[in-house]
Motif scaffolding. Structure first.
Motif, short mmCIF file in Angstrom:
data_model
loop_
_atom_site.label_atom_id
_atom_site.label_comp_id
_atom_site.label_asym_id
_atom_site.label_seq_id
_atom_site.Cartn_x
_atom_site.Cartn_y
_atom_site.Cartn_z
N ARG A 138 0.83 -1.21 0.00
CA ARG A 138 0.00 0.00 0.00
C ARG A 138 0.86 1.26 0.00
NH1 ARG A 138 -3.46 -2.28 4.66
NH2 ARG A 138 -4.73 -3.79 3.54
N LEU A 139 1.86 1.27 0.86
CA LEU A 139 2.75 2.43 0.92
C LEU A 139 3.55 2.58 -0.37
CD1 LEU A 139 3.97 2.10 4.62
CD2 LEU A 139 2.36 3.80 3.70
N PHE A 140 3.99 1.47 -0.94
CA PHE A 140 4.72 1.54 -2.20
C PHE A 140 3.85 2.19 -3.28
CE2 PHE A 140 6.07 -0.02 -6.34
CZ PHE A 140 7.42 0.30 -6.32
N SER A 141 2.58 1.81 -3.34
CA SER A 141 1.68 2.41 -4.33
C SER A 141 1.55 3.91 -4.12
CB SER A 141 0.30 1.74 -4.26
OG SER A 141 0.39 0.41 -4.68
N SER A 142 1.51 4.34 -2.88
CA SER A 142 1.44 5.77 -2.60
C SER A 142 2.71 6.48 -3.06
CB SER A 142 1.22 6.00 -1.10
OG SER A 142 1.15 7.38 -0.82
N VAL A 143 3.84 5.84 -2.84
CA VAL A 143 5.12 6.44 -3.24
C VAL A 143 5.25 6.48 -4.76
CG1 VAL A 143 7.63 6.28 -3.01
CG2 VAL A 143 6.18 5.84 -1.05
N GLU A 144 4.62 5.53 -5.45
CA GLU A 144 4.60 5.58 -6.92
C GLU A 144 3.95 6.88 -7.40
OE1 GLU A 144 4.40 1.18 -8.80
OE2 GLU A 144 2.69 1.73 -7.53
N THR A 145 2.98 7.38 -6.64
CA THR A 145 2.35 8.65 -6.99
C THR A 145 3.36 9.79 -6.95
OG1 THR A 145 0.21 7.86 -6.20
CG2 THR A 145 0.48 10.25 -6.38
N LEU A 146 4.27 9.74 -5.99
CA LEU A 146 5.32 10.76 -5.95
C LEU A 146 6.19 10.68 -7.21
CD1 LEU A 146 6.38 10.47 -2.21
CD2 LEU A 146 5.21 12.41 -3.29
N HIS A 147 6.52 9.47 -7.62
CA HIS A 147 7.32 9.29 -8.84
C HIS A 147 6.58 9.87 -10.05
CE1 HIS A 147 10.26 7.59 -11.49
NE2 HIS A 147 9.47 6.64 -11.95
N ALA A 148 5.28 9.61 -10.13
CA ALA A 148 4.48 10.16 -11.23
C ALA A 148 4.43 11.69 -11.15
CB ALA A 148 3.07 9.58 -11.21
N ASN A 149 4.39 12.22 -9.94
CA ASN A 149 4.35 13.67 -9.77
C ASN A 149 5.60 14.34 -10.34
OD1 ASN A 149 3.00 16.07 -8.70
ND2 ASN A 149 4.76 16.17 -7.34
N PHE A 150 6.72 13.67 -10.24
CA PHE A 150 7.94 14.22 -10.83
C PHE A 150 7.76 14.44 -12.33
CE2 PHE A 150 11.96 13.22 -13.07
CZ PHE A 150 12.67 14.36 -12.73
N HIS A 151 7.10 13.51 -12.98
CA HIS A 151 6.92 13.61 -14.43
C HIS A 151 5.78 14.53 -14.84
CE1 HIS A 151 9.90 10.55 -15.23
NE2 HIS A 151 9.39 9.86 -14.24
N HIS A 152 4.75 14.65 -13.98
CA HIS A 152 3.54 15.37 -14.40
C HIS A 152 3.17 16.55 -13.50
CE1 HIS A 152 3.01 12.21 -17.30
NE2 HIS A 152 3.14 11.32 -16.34
N ASN A 153 3.83 16.70 -12.35
CA ASN A 153 3.65 17.85 -11.47
C ASN A 153 2.18 18.18 -11.18
OD1 ASN A 153 4.64 19.85 -9.81
ND2 ASN A 153 4.84 21.35 -11.44
N PHE A 154 1.45 17.20 -10.64
CA PHE A 154 0.02 17.35 -10.42
C PHE A 154 -0.39 17.43 -8.95
CE2 PHE A 154 1.02 12.87 -10.81
CZ PHE A 154 0.40 12.31 -9.71
N THR B 243 -0.90 18.88 -5.27
CA THR B 243 -0.92 20.12 -4.50
C THR B 243 -0.02 19.93 -3.29
OG1 THR B 243 -2.74 19.40 -3.09
CG2 THR B 243 -3.33 20.54 -5.16
N ARG B 244 0.27 20.98 -2.58
CA ARG B 244 1.10 20.88 -1.37
C ARG B 244 0.47 19.88 -0.40
NH1 ARG B 244 5.99 21.33 1.21
NH2 ARG B 244 6.45 23.29 0.19
N ARG B 245 -0.83 19.97 -0.19
CA ARG B 245 -1.50 19.09 0.76
C ARG B 245 -1.38 17.62 0.34
NH1 ARG B 245 -7.38 20.45 2.56
NH2 ARG B 245 -6.23 21.77 4.00
N THR B 246 -1.67 17.31 -0.91
CA THR B 246 -1.59 15.91 -1.34
C THR B 246 -0.14 15.44 -1.38
OG1 THR B 246 -1.79 16.56 -3.66
CG2 THR B 246 -3.80 15.82 -2.54
N PHE B 247 0.79 16.34 -1.71
CA PHE B 247 2.21 15.98 -1.62
C PHE B 247 2.55 15.54 -0.21
CE2 PHE B 247 6.38 17.39 -0.16
CZ PHE B 247 7.21 16.62 -0.97
N GLU B 248 2.08 16.28 0.79
CA GLU B 248 2.37 15.97 2.18
C GLU B 248 1.81 14.61 2.58
OE1 GLU B 248 4.48 17.34 4.19
OE2 GLU B 248 4.91 19.05 2.92
N TYR B 249 0.62 14.26 2.09
CA TYR B 249 0.06 12.94 2.39
C TYR B 249 0.99 11.84 1.87
CZ TYR B 249 -4.43 15.38 3.14
OH TYR B 249 -5.43 16.20 3.57
N HIS B 250 1.41 11.99 0.64
CA HIS B 250 2.28 10.98 0.04
C HIS B 250 3.68 11.02 0.66
CE1 HIS B 250 -0.59 9.53 -2.88
NE2 HIS B 250 -0.96 10.78 -3.05
N ARG B 251 4.13 12.18 1.03
CA ARG B 251 5.42 12.30 1.74
C ARG B 251 5.38 11.51 3.04
NH1 ARG B 251 6.82 15.35 5.88
NH2 ARG B 251 9.00 15.82 6.23
#
Length: 121
Positions: free
Chosen positions: A78-94, A96-104
């Motif tokens: 589950r946590l790995f899947s959440s961290v994959e979202t961070l990897h996708a954010n690097f490519h697509h920058n989608f 917000t600060r709040r959702t970044f913090e959740y995934h962080r």
């Protein structure tokens, strides 16, 4: 393998420091990728230590599944899947600060679990 495991652990520490600096400056896409790198480094350390391939994204996902099955703790995947979202954010920058913090938070939780699994803290 021991020396490589140690190098991966040191690399994850570097990526975590850089992620914090980037996040503080508001560079969330770059910080996202550094958090991904920290997790990847620790998953690679697990793979190295346990003789598992750790060279592709698929390999890393498999290590998270291996850990979940081995420990009986599905949070690894589950946590790995959440961290994959961070990897996708690097490519697509989608994110917000709040959702970044959740995934962080998920990335840091997974880092803690992986460090404990490796006996690194």
């Amino acid at each position: 393998p021991g020396a490589r495991v140690e190098l991966y652990v040191k690399l994850h520490e570097k990526y975590l420091r850089e992620a914090e600096e980037l996040a503080a400056r508001g560079e969330l896409a770059q910080a996202s990728e550094k958090l991904w790198g920290a997790v990847v480094s620790l998953l690679s350390a697990v793979g190295e230590r346990e003789g598992l391939p750790h060279y592709s994204h698929r390999d890393l996902k498999e290590i998270s599944l291996y850990l979940a099955e081995r420990t009986g703790d599905p949070e690894y995947t589950r946590l790995f899947s959440s961290v994959e979202t961070l990897h996708a954010n690097f490519h697509h920058n989608f994110l917000t600060r709040r959702t970044f913090e959740y995934h962080r938070e998920d990335a840091l939780k997974l880092v803690g679990k992986l460090r404990r699994h490796l006996g690194a803290g």
